[in-house]
Motif scaffolding. Structure first.
Motif, mmCIF file in Angstrom:
data_model
loop_
_atom_site.group_PDB
_atom_site.id
_atom_site.type_symbol
_atom_site.label_atom_id
_atom_site.label_comp_id
_atom_site.label_asym_id
_atom_site.label_seq_id
_atom_site.Cartn_x
_atom_site.Cartn_y
_atom_site.Cartn_z
ATOM 1 N N PHE A 63 0.788 -1.214 -0.009
ATOM 2 C CA PHE A 63 0.103 0.229 0.070
ATOM 3 C C PHE A 63 0.814 1.143 0.073
ATOM 4 N N VAL A 64 1.985 1.273 0.796
ATOM 5 C CA VAL A 64 2.754 2.517 0.951
ATOM 6 C C VAL A 64 3.507 2.731 -0.321
ATOM 7 N N LEU B 186 8.225 10.481 8.850
ATOM 8 C CA LEU B 186 7.745 11.494 9.826
ATOM 9 C C LEU B 186 8.286 13.086 9.446
ATOM 10 N N THR B 187 9.681 12.890 8.952
ATOM 11 C CA THR B 187 10.397 14.167 8.537
ATOM 12 C C THR B 187 9.982 14.804 7.051
ATOM 13 N N LEU B 188 9.865 13.782 6.288
ATOM 14 C CA LEU B 188 9.906 14.419 4.745
ATOM 15 C C LEU B 188 8.696 14.024 3.940
ATOM 16 N N ALA B 189 7.482 13.960 4.900
ATOM 17 C CA ALA B 189 6.130 13.689 4.380
ATOM 18 C C ALA B 189 5.432 14.895 3.371
ATOM 19 N N ILE C 31 1.409 8.743 8.894
ATOM 20 C CA ILE C 31 1.050 7.334 9.638
ATOM 21 C C ILE C 31 1.947 6.274 9.331
ATOM 22 N N TRP C 32 2.348 5.896 8.030
ATOM 23 C CA TRP C 32 3.308 4.863 8.037
ATOM 24 C C TRP C 32 4.475 5.119 8.861
ATOM 25 N N TYR D 121 3.641 4.157 12.198
ATOM 26 C CA TYR D 121 3.758 2.828 12.342
ATOM 27 C C TYR D 121 4.874 2.124 12.534
ATOM 28 N N ALA D 122 5.836 2.513 11.754
ATOM 29 C CA ALA D 122 7.150 2.138 11.696
ATOM 30 C C ALA D 122 7.962 2.315 13.069
ATOM 31 N N GLY D 123 7.564 3.250 13.546
ATOM 32 C CA GLY D 123 8.169 3.861 14.822
ATOM 33 C C GLY D 123 7.670 2.926 16.077
ATOM 34 N N ILE D 124 6.256 2.559 16.039
ATOM 35 C CA ILE D 124 5.748 1.812 16.895
ATOM 36 C C ILE D 124 6.240 0.307 16.859
#
Length: 120
Positions: A18-19, A84-87, A95-96, A99-102
């Motif tokens: 999906f990503v 998170l930084t380049l969105a 969001i993705w 998720y990766a951080g979690i």
């Protein structure tokens, strides 16, 4: 924690698809708008990090050593940092990245928990 590593690995591989598609669409939109954003390219990199960490997570879920957990932590945190930084205007990338951080935190807890059981 073996089940958690298996679940995060499977979800990461599924979400990678999906990503990737969303990132290609976002990259095409950025190219057509000529806005200078790199959200699409960053999304592809996040997808690669998710895929790599997912495969490593599944392959090393039953191992006694922490090498697999450490590799997953590195890949997930790189994906989280990129997402998170380049969105930019590609809001789903945050969001993705989250998720990766979690998932990275889950593998960190697994590694620390495994380290505690080795001492016993």
């Amino acid at each position: 924690m073996k089940t958690a590593r298996l679940v995060t690995g499977i979800l990461s591989i599924v979400l990678c698809v999906f990503v990737t598609f969303q990132s290609c669409a976002a990259g095409l939109g950025n190219a057509l708008a000529d806005n200078g954003e790199v959200g699409g390219s960053a999304g592809v990199m996040v997808a690669i990090c998710l895929l790599t960490a997912g495969i490593v997570s599944i392959a090393t879920r039953n191992k006694e050593k922490n090498g697999g957990n450490i590799a997953c932590i590195i890949f997930y945190m790189i994906g989280a940092l990129l997402g998170l930084t380049l969105a930019g205007s590609y809001g789903d990338l945050k969001i993705w990245g989250g998720y990766a951080g979690i998932c990275g935190i889950i593998h960190l807890v697994s590694a620390l928990k495994h380290k505690d059981t080795e001492k016993r």
